[in-house]
Design a protein around this motif. Structure first.
Motif, PDB file in Angstrom:
ATOM      1  N   LEU A 325       0.832  -1.202   0.000  1.00 51.90           N
ATOM      2  CA  LEU A 325       0.000   0.000   0.000  1.00 51.90           C
ATOM      3  C   LEU A 325       0.864   1.249   0.000  1.00 51.90           C
ATOM      4  N   MET A 326       1.904   1.246   0.830  1.00 50.43           N
ATOM      5  CA  MET A 326       2.790   2.408   0.940  1.00 50.43           C
ATOM      6  C   MET A 326       3.468   2.734  -0.385  1.00 50.43           C
ATOM      7  N   GLY A 327       3.903   1.691  -1.121  1.00 52.44           N
ATOM      8  CA  GLY A 327       4.634   1.928  -2.356  1.00 52.44           C
ATOM      9  C   GLY A 327       3.827   2.721  -3.368  1.00 52.44           C
ATOM     10  N   THR A 328       2.554   2.387  -3.501  1.00 47.14           N
ATOM     11  CA  THR A 328       1.701   3.110  -4.445  1.00 47.14           C
ATOM     12  C   THR A 328       1.508   4.551  -4.004  1.00 47.14           C
ATOM     13  N   LEU A 329       1.265   4.768  -2.713  1.00 46.13           N
ATOM     14  CA  LEU A 329       1.068   6.122  -2.206  1.00 46.13           C
ATOM     15  C   LEU A 329       2.330   6.964  -2.402  1.00 46.13           C
ATOM     16  N   TRP A 330       3.488   6.374  -2.157  1.00 42.44           N
ATOM     17  CA  TRP A 330       4.745   7.108  -2.290  1.00 42.44           C
ATOM     18  C   TRP A 330       5.029   7.451  -3.744  1.00 42.44           C
ATOM     19  N   ASP A 331       4.916   6.487  -4.633  1.00 39.97           N
ATOM     20  CA  ASP A 331       5.174   6.747  -6.053  1.00 39.97           C
ATOM     21  C   ASP A 331       4.266   7.859  -6.576  1.00 39.97           C
ATOM     22  N   THR A 332       2.994   7.792  -6.212  1.00 38.83           N
ATOM     23  CA  THR A 332       2.039   8.793  -6.692  1.00 38.83           C
ATOM     24  C   THR A 332       2.369  10.173  -6.153  1.00 38.83           C
ATOM     25  N   THR A 333       2.745  10.243  -4.895  1.00 41.36           N
ATOM     26  CA  THR A 333       3.077  11.534  -4.285  1.00 41.36           C
ATOM     27  C   THR A 333       4.277  12.172  -4.973  1.00 41.36           C
ATOM     28  N   VAL A 334       5.320  11.394  -5.202  1.00 38.67           N
ATOM     29  CA  VAL A 334       6.513  11.922  -5.872  1.00 38.67           C
ATOM     30  C   VAL A 334       6.163  12.383  -7.283  1.00 38.67           C
TER      31      VAL A 334
END
Length: 420
Positions: A325-334
């Motif tokens: 879950l974190m990976g998707t949120l992080w990629d999208t934020t960047v």
């Protein structure tokens, strides 16, 4: 944290650009998942030893680390799909070469190390380019779902790839598994060749000026560099899980079977987390992401406590679920907050800084456990995870960063290639 289900528009797969990218990337992920398993079976069972395997795999890791920043600069200068095509062409040739050498019984250690280093170097170009290409293939409101689709493909490949590699290796041989692995990269090159995205080149300076400009993007965003520090600490702690934690479980009552159960629990958890990221939105993505990372301390603490294998497997599933879950949120934020013409350089620094301490952790975890005891090492790693990931939440920029609909400097796309 104000989690809520996202609306259900037509979805990123409704756009032909993303559909092409996703299909090719899925095959590429499958190839990447097959590679280490097929190589392990070839080297350990047929050719060499565990030491040879370590040297060949280390060559790939070194090659990737050395070329990440270089790849980031060139992925911002050139059309990203062409950088990815060149990288996967190299990976295709290298994997087929390794496979043919194994099939012919001519696989020497130095040749395999060189080919593996080429694979790693190509990955160093591929990863920053792929991170920067996704936002150019979908509408801004579909960006998180697009990243989630990519994560689901990656996690599925990690689940299915090793089984496929083992089956192929045991039936027709590990060399042929490597050749088929190379074919997946060839197909990805073909799909990328059909992708039409207009590239707006950034003003080009010298190589080192461009590299410094990318570092300036990282350094100028407190939320970005503070999270990268936390990610580095998290990955450092995770090396203790894979070394001291694995050794503790395997030498215990459950043995290798117990560690296999734990690993399978993590695989299922990662896929579940990626699937959930398709449907969940949050107004504070970095808060959710760091809370997710802090959950990674659970299996470390459970192993140190001597918990039953079933509880450790559940803890590993929670760790991997939260990471998915974190990976998707992080990629999208960047991708939303970094300008399009600099995102590949930022992504390269992200990959490098997040994993820079991992080799050191792998090397020092064993001696640390001998010095202070396995239990203390595991509890210490769990504490470092919690403190680093929750500690970064004291930074106001991390707590208050919100999603945006339009990514700054988003590349224009060729209207002819727009999906239907």
């Amino acid at each position: 944290m104000n989690l809520r289900k996202s609306p259900a528009p037509s979805g990123p797969l409704g756009d032909n650009r993303f559909r092409l990218l996703w299909f090719g990337q899925t095959l590429s992920y499958a190839g990447s998942a097959i590679f280490p398993v097929a190589l392990t079976l070839a080297l350990v069972r047929e050719i060499g030893s565990a030491t040879d395997l370590g040297l060949v795999l280390a060559s790939a890791a070194v090659g990737e680390g050395l070329f990440l920043l270089i790849g980031g600069v060139w992925a911002d200068r050139l059309p990203r799909q062409k950088v990815m095509m060149a990288a996967d062409t190299v990976r295709c040739v290298a994997h087929v070469y390794i496979g043919l050498q194994i099939i012919g019984g001519n696989a020497g250690l130095h040749e395999l190390m060189l080919a593996s280093g080429c694979v790693g170097a190509a990955s160093g170009f591929f990863l920053p380019a792929s991170s920067g290409l996704v936002p150019s293939t979908v509408a801004p409101e579909l960006l998180q779902r697009a990243n989630a689709f990519m994560a689901v493909s990656r996690r599925t490949a990690m689940m299915v790839g090793p089984a496929a590699a083992t089956t192929i290796a045991l039936t027709i041989g590990p060399g042929w598994a490597m050749v088929l692995d190379g074919a997946t990269f060839a197909v990805n090159v073909l799909t990328l060749s059909r992708l039409r995205i207009k590239h707006t080149a950034a003003p080009r300076g010298t190589f080192f000026k461009d590299l410094r400009e990318g570092w300036g993007e990282v350094r100028g965003r407190t939320w970005l560099w503070s999270n990268l520090l936390a990610h580095g600490c998290w990955n450092l702690s995770r090396t203790v899980y894979f070394t001291v934690g694995a050794a503790t479980v395997i030498t215990g009552a459950g043995g290798e079977v117990a560690w296999g159960v734990i690993a399978q629990g993590a695989t299922v958890g990662a896929l579940t987390g990626a699937l959930l990221s398709l449907r969940v939105r949050t107004s504070r993505p970095l808060v959710v992401a760091n809370v997710c990372l802090a959950l990674g301390a659970i299996p470390l603490a459970l192993i140190a406590f001597g918990a039953h294998t079933a509880f450790v497997a559940a803890g590993a599933a929670v760790m991997a679920f939260a990471l998915g879950l974190m990976g998707t949120l992080w990629d999208t934020t960047v991708q939303q907050h970094v300008p399009a013409d600099r995102i590949s350089r930022v992504s390269a620094y992200d990959w490098l800084l997040s994993t820079a301490l991992s080799p050191l952790g792998m090397a020092l975890a064993g001696p640390l456990a001998l010095a202070v005891g396995a239990e203390a090492a595991l509890y210490g790693a769990a504490a470092l995870m919690i403190v680093s990931c929750l500690g970064v939440l004291v930074v106001p920029e991390v707590r208050h960063l919100r999603p945006v609909q339009e990514r700054p400097g988003r590349e224009e796309t060729d209207p002819i290639s727009a999906g239907t």
